[in-house]
Scaffold this motif. Structure first.
Motif, PDB file in Angstrom:
ATOM      1  N   LEU A  26       0.813  -1.226   0.000  1.00  0.00           N
ATOM      2  CA  LEU A  26       0.000   0.000   0.000  1.00  0.00           C
ATOM      3  C   LEU A  26       0.839   1.266   0.000  1.00  0.00           C
ATOM      4  O   LEU A  26       0.321   2.351  -0.279  1.00  0.00           O
ATOM      5  CB  LEU A  26      -0.964  -0.004   1.200  1.00  0.00           C
ATOM      6  N   ILE A 120     -10.800   1.860  14.758  1.00  0.00           N
ATOM      7  CA  ILE A 120      -9.801   1.719  15.838  1.00  0.00           C
ATOM      8  C   ILE A 120      -9.311   3.065  16.356  1.00  0.00           C
ATOM      9  O   ILE A 120      -8.518   3.116  17.294  1.00  0.00           O
ATOM     10  CB  ILE A 120      -8.597   0.861  15.388  1.00  0.00           C
ATOM     11  N   ARG A 123      -7.244   8.738  14.082  1.00  0.00           N
ATOM     12  CA  ARG A 123      -6.230   8.619  13.022  1.00  0.00           C
ATOM     13  C   ARG A 123      -6.079   9.895  12.200  1.00  0.00           C
ATOM     14  O   ARG A 123      -6.296   9.933  11.009  1.00  0.00           O
ATOM     15  CB  ARG A 123      -6.548   7.418  12.134  1.00  0.00           C
ATOM     16  N   LEU A 127       0.835  14.695  11.696  1.00  0.00           N
ATOM     17  CA  LEU A 127       2.270  14.404  11.568  1.00  0.00           C
ATOM     18  C   LEU A 127       2.695  14.400  10.088  1.00  0.00           C
ATOM     19  O   LEU A 127       3.808  14.815   9.751  1.00  0.00           O
ATOM     20  CB  LEU A 127       2.600  13.055  12.215  1.00  0.00           C
ATOM     21  N   HIS A 128       1.772  13.971   9.207  1.00  0.00           N
ATOM     22  CA  HIS A 128       2.063  14.033   7.760  1.00  0.00           C
ATOM     23  C   HIS A 128       2.212  15.500   7.347  1.00  0.00           C
ATOM     24  O   HIS A 128       3.159  15.886   6.670  1.00  0.00           O
ATOM     25  CB  HIS A 128       0.908  13.432   6.943  1.00  0.00           C
ATOM     26  N   VAL A 166       4.117   5.574  11.034  1.00  0.00           N
ATOM     27  CA  VAL A 166       4.488   4.793   9.843  1.00  0.00           C
ATOM     28  C   VAL A 166       4.102   5.557   8.578  1.00  0.00           C
ATOM     29  O   VAL A 166       4.954   5.849   7.720  1.00  0.00           O
ATOM     30  CB  VAL A 166       3.794   3.411   9.868  1.00  0.00           C
ATOM     31  N   THR A 307       1.155  -3.537  17.194  1.00  0.00           N
ATOM     32  CA  THR A 307      -0.258  -3.341  17.507  1.00  0.00           C
ATOM     33  C   THR A 307      -1.141  -4.212  16.621  1.00  0.00           C
ATOM     34  O   THR A 307      -2.205  -4.672  17.057  1.00  0.00           O
ATOM     35  CB  THR A 307      -0.658  -1.857  17.355  1.00  0.00           C
TER      36      THR A 307
HETATM   37  C1  EPZ Z   1       0.085   1.858   9.658  1.00  0.00           C
HETATM   38  O1  EPZ Z   1      -0.999   2.756   9.835  1.00  0.00           O
HETATM   39  C2  EPZ Z   1      -0.541   0.526   9.275  1.00  0.00           C
HETATM   40  N1  EPZ Z   1      -1.296   0.675   8.025  1.00  0.00           N
HETATM   41  C3  EPZ Z   1      -1.473   0.057  10.398  1.00  0.00           C
HETATM   42  O2  EPZ Z   1      -1.979  -1.230  10.026  1.00  0.00           O
HETATM   43  C4  EPZ Z   1      -0.654  -0.074  11.681  1.00  0.00           C
HETATM   44  O3  EPZ Z   1      -1.508  -0.453  12.739  1.00  0.00           O
HETATM   45  C5  EPZ Z   1       0.020   1.267  12.006  1.00  0.00           C
HETATM   46  O4  EPZ Z   1       0.826   1.688  10.877  1.00  0.00           O
HETATM   47  C6  EPZ Z   1       0.919   1.188  13.231  1.00  0.00           C
HETATM   48  O5  EPZ Z   1       1.909   0.213  13.038  1.00  0.00           O
HETATM   49  C7  EPZ Z   1      -0.623   0.716   6.852  1.00  0.00           C
HETATM   50  O6  EPZ Z   1       0.593   0.656   6.813  1.00  0.00           O
HETATM   51  C8  EPZ Z   1      -1.450   0.853   5.610  1.00  0.00           C
HETATM   52  P1  EPZ Z   1       0.627   5.491  12.275  1.00  0.00           P
HETATM   53  P2  EPZ Z   1      -0.697   4.346  10.007  1.00  0.00           P
HETATM   54  O7  EPZ Z   1       0.662   6.722  11.453  1.00  0.00           O
HETATM   55  O8  EPZ Z   1       0.445   4.726   9.138  1.00  0.00           O
HETATM   56  C9  EPZ Z   1      -1.444   8.478  15.303  1.00  0.00           C
HETATM   57  C10 EPZ Z   1      -3.577  -2.903   9.679  1.00  0.00           C
HETATM   58  O9  EPZ Z   1      -4.273  -3.527  10.469  1.00  0.00           O
HETATM   59  N2  EPZ Z   1      -1.173   9.488  14.258  1.00  0.00           N
HETATM   60  O10 EPZ Z   1       1.912   4.856  12.703  1.00  0.00           O
HETATM   61  O11 EPZ Z   1      -1.955   5.061   9.877  1.00  0.00           O
HETATM   62  C11 EPZ Z   1      -2.526   7.515  14.855  1.00  0.00           C
HETATM   63  O12 EPZ Z   1      -3.796   8.060  15.142  1.00  0.00           O
HETATM   64  C12 EPZ Z   1      -3.400  -1.408   9.846  1.00  0.00           C
HETATM   65  O13 EPZ Z   1      -2.947  -3.398   8.696  1.00  0.00           O
HETATM   66  C13 EPZ Z   1      -1.367  10.840  14.564  1.00  0.00           C
HETATM   67  O14 EPZ Z   1      -1.756  11.192  15.677  1.00  0.00           O
HETATM   68  O15 EPZ Z   1      -0.215   4.363  11.537  1.00  0.00           O
HETATM   69  C14 EPZ Z   1      -2.234   6.281  15.661  1.00  0.00           C
HETATM   70  O16 EPZ Z   1      -2.802   6.426  16.950  1.00  0.00           O
HETATM   71  C15 EPZ Z   1      -4.233  -0.846  10.996  1.00  0.00           C
HETATM   72  N3  EPZ Z   1      -1.134  11.768  13.590  1.00  0.00           N
HETATM   73  C16 EPZ Z   1      -0.705   6.289  15.768  1.00  0.00           C
HETATM   74  O17 EPZ Z   1      -0.289   7.629  15.473  1.00  0.00           O
HETATM   75  C17 EPZ Z   1      -0.702  11.426  12.337  1.00  0.00           C
HETATM   76  O18 EPZ Z   1      -0.480  12.325  11.503  1.00  0.00           O
HETATM   77  C18 EPZ Z   1      -0.025   5.345  14.799  1.00  0.00           C
HETATM   78  O19 EPZ Z   1      -0.340   5.777  13.508  1.00  0.00           O
HETATM   79  C19 EPZ Z   1      -0.513  10.057  12.057  1.00  0.00           C
HETATM   80  C20 EPZ Z   1      -0.744   9.111  13.026  1.00  0.00           C
END
Ligand code: EPZ
Length: 422
Positions: A26, A120, A123, A127-128, A166, A307
């Motif tokens: 993805l 969940i 989101r 941060l982006h 991520v 997670t």
């Molecule tokens: C990726 O999501 C994965 N999805 C998720 O997998 C995975 O659970 C997650 O990373 C953590 O490892 C893909 O790679 C497509 P994050 P992502 O940005 O990038 C908060 C699955 O089941 N956050 O690391 O969205 C966010 O709300 C999925 O395959 C902000 O606050 O995860 C979350 O609480 C579910 N602001 C935490 O950080 C932002 O700008 C982790 O998010 C971005 C994120």
């Protein structure tokens, strides 16, 4: 809507092939937007999320062909017709936001809908936005869409993320490949999917170092060329199926599995009394003897406990000996599988981000409902060891992240079938 009927029926034996990683694919697919030359991915997983990303890229004017039964994805974004990622697609799949960085870098503008909340958690994308603004982007939120511009192109910068996100790491790294000058991204996420993305970008001509560590350095280049890249093995599918013999007994070999992809998870399984052995074909997993022992879990960014394996680990802890405390530190609402497991006789108490599981001798089959992708498969795992029949409804969640789950589990002796919905 389809459902899955699973009947508890004892130890498993055999092999399960592990597919390419959904969460690598993805982010690799939007990378095609960075170059006008073709990008081809092999070992791609056959999942509905991949179809959604395909539809999104095609809506931008990219050519995306699925070959060899979906295992090869051939893409070209030579002639794009739009830089807008529409709400209708983004709301279905948050990962659609990964077109933001590449569109901004190649075309100097992008309009991407905010994904909105999901089961969940909220989101957000702050941060982006912070990372791309550090590279000189001007980003406004209007009517639920991020309007991003970089009229004079992006410029390299030193930027430290407040949290090792991520997706934000992926968007910023992809954008930085075409920025003018050097970018140093600090507190970067270290997931294997990011390492895989960087290896693909490097094949396209990007100058990047430090992937897999907390500091990634990118020297911007004028353009990227085409490439062919094999998608890394899916560590979450791997970890999920490692739990099948752990919960049911028996011995299963996960083909293509590597300990390095699931180190902290494998350590937890070892502590619980589950053997994990690297073979030349993959990982061989067997329960050492009788009931597993309870262990405590805290979810963290890689290399901590993932997670995305928390729900599945909870299913194992439901019939473990003792009490297990699972702390979910990444998402604010990722225990929706708990009440469904309680319907099957599990003893679970949830307080905020902590779930306390006191093991019971065995679970009892019951009708349960999938609430999100990883919850759905934890209910199937629980049903495989429960007495009697379990029906898991709303399995469209499952199709997002697990290819051929019935065939793979049937192949090692599970009693499982998919019931077509009315
Ligand atoms: C990726 O999501 C994965 N999805 C998720 O997998 C995975 O659970 C997650 O990373 C953590 O490892 C893909 O790679 C497509 P994050 P992502 O940005 O990038 C908060 C699955 O089941 N956050 O690391 O969205 C966010 O709300 C999925 O395959 C902000 O606050 O995860 C979350 O609480 C579910 N602001 C935490 O950080 C932002 O700008 C982790 O998010 C971005 C994120």
């Amino acid at each position: 809507m389809d459902s899955i009927l699973v009947t508890g029926n004892g130890p498993l034996n055999g092999q399960i092939p592990i597919a390419g990683a959904k969460n690598a694919c993805l982010t690799l697919m939007p990378a095609t937007l960075l170059s006008e030359e073709p990008l081809t991915l092999t070992n791609a997983p056959r999942l509905s999320d991949i179809k959604t990303m395909t539809a999104l890229l095609q809506s931008l004017g990219a050519e995306v062909s699925s070959l060899q039964d979906g295992q090869v994805i051939a893409m070209s974004s030579h002639d794009l017709t739009s830089q807008t990622a529409d709400y209708e697609i983004v709301r279905k799949m948050r990962a659609s936001n990964l077109v933001l960085g590449p569109l901004l870098a190649r075309f100097g503008e992008a309009v991407v809908s905010l994904p909105g909340g999901c089961a969940i958690g909220a989101r957000p994308m702050d941060l982006h936005v912070e990372g791309l603004e550090a590279l000189g982007a001007e980003i406004e939120l209007e009517d639920g869409y991020l309007h991003a511009k970089a009229p004079g192109g992006l410029k390299g910068a030193v930027h430290e993320m407040r949290f090792a996100s991520v997706g934000a790491t992926e968007n910023i790294v992809m954008a930085a490949t075409l920025a003018k000058g050097t970018t140093v991204l600090k507190n970067a996420a270290r997931e294997p999917e990011i390492v895989d993305l960087v290896e693909c970008l490097r094949k396209m001509g990007a100058q990047i170092s430090g992937e897999g560590t907390s500091t990634i350095e990118i020297q911007g280049v004028d353009r990227l060329h085409g490439a062919t890249h094999q998608v890394v093995t899916d560590r979450i599918e791997l970890g999920t199926y490692m739990l099948a013999p752990a919960i049911c007994g028996g011995e299963v070999e996960l083909l293509g599995g590597r300990v390095s992809l699931v180190e902290s998870f494998a350590e937890k399984l070892d502590a619980a009394g589950v053997d994990v052995v690297q073979t030349k074909n993959g990982l061989k997993v067997a329960r050492k003897n009788g009931r597993v022992r309870s262990v405590d879990v805290v979810t963290e960014p890689f290399p901590g406990f993932p997670t995305d394996l928390q729900a599945q680990m909870m299913a194992l802890m439901c019939t473990a000996e003792g009490t297990s405390v699972l702390e979910e530190r990444i998402f604010e609402n990722r225990f929706m599988h708990a009440p469904e497991l309680v319907r099957m006789g599990a003893n679970i108490e949830v307080h905020g981000g902590t779930a306390t599981v006191t093991g019971v001798e065995s679970l009892k089959g019951a009708p349960v409902m999938a609430t999100d992708l990883r919850a759905s498969v934890s209910l199937i795992l629980a049903g495989m060891a429960a007495e009697g029949e379990t029906t898991v409804s709303r399995v469209y969640h499952l199709d997002r992240g697990y290819e051929h789950v019935v065939r793979k589990l049937e192949g090692v002796g599970a009693k499982i079938e998919r019931i077509k919905g009315q």
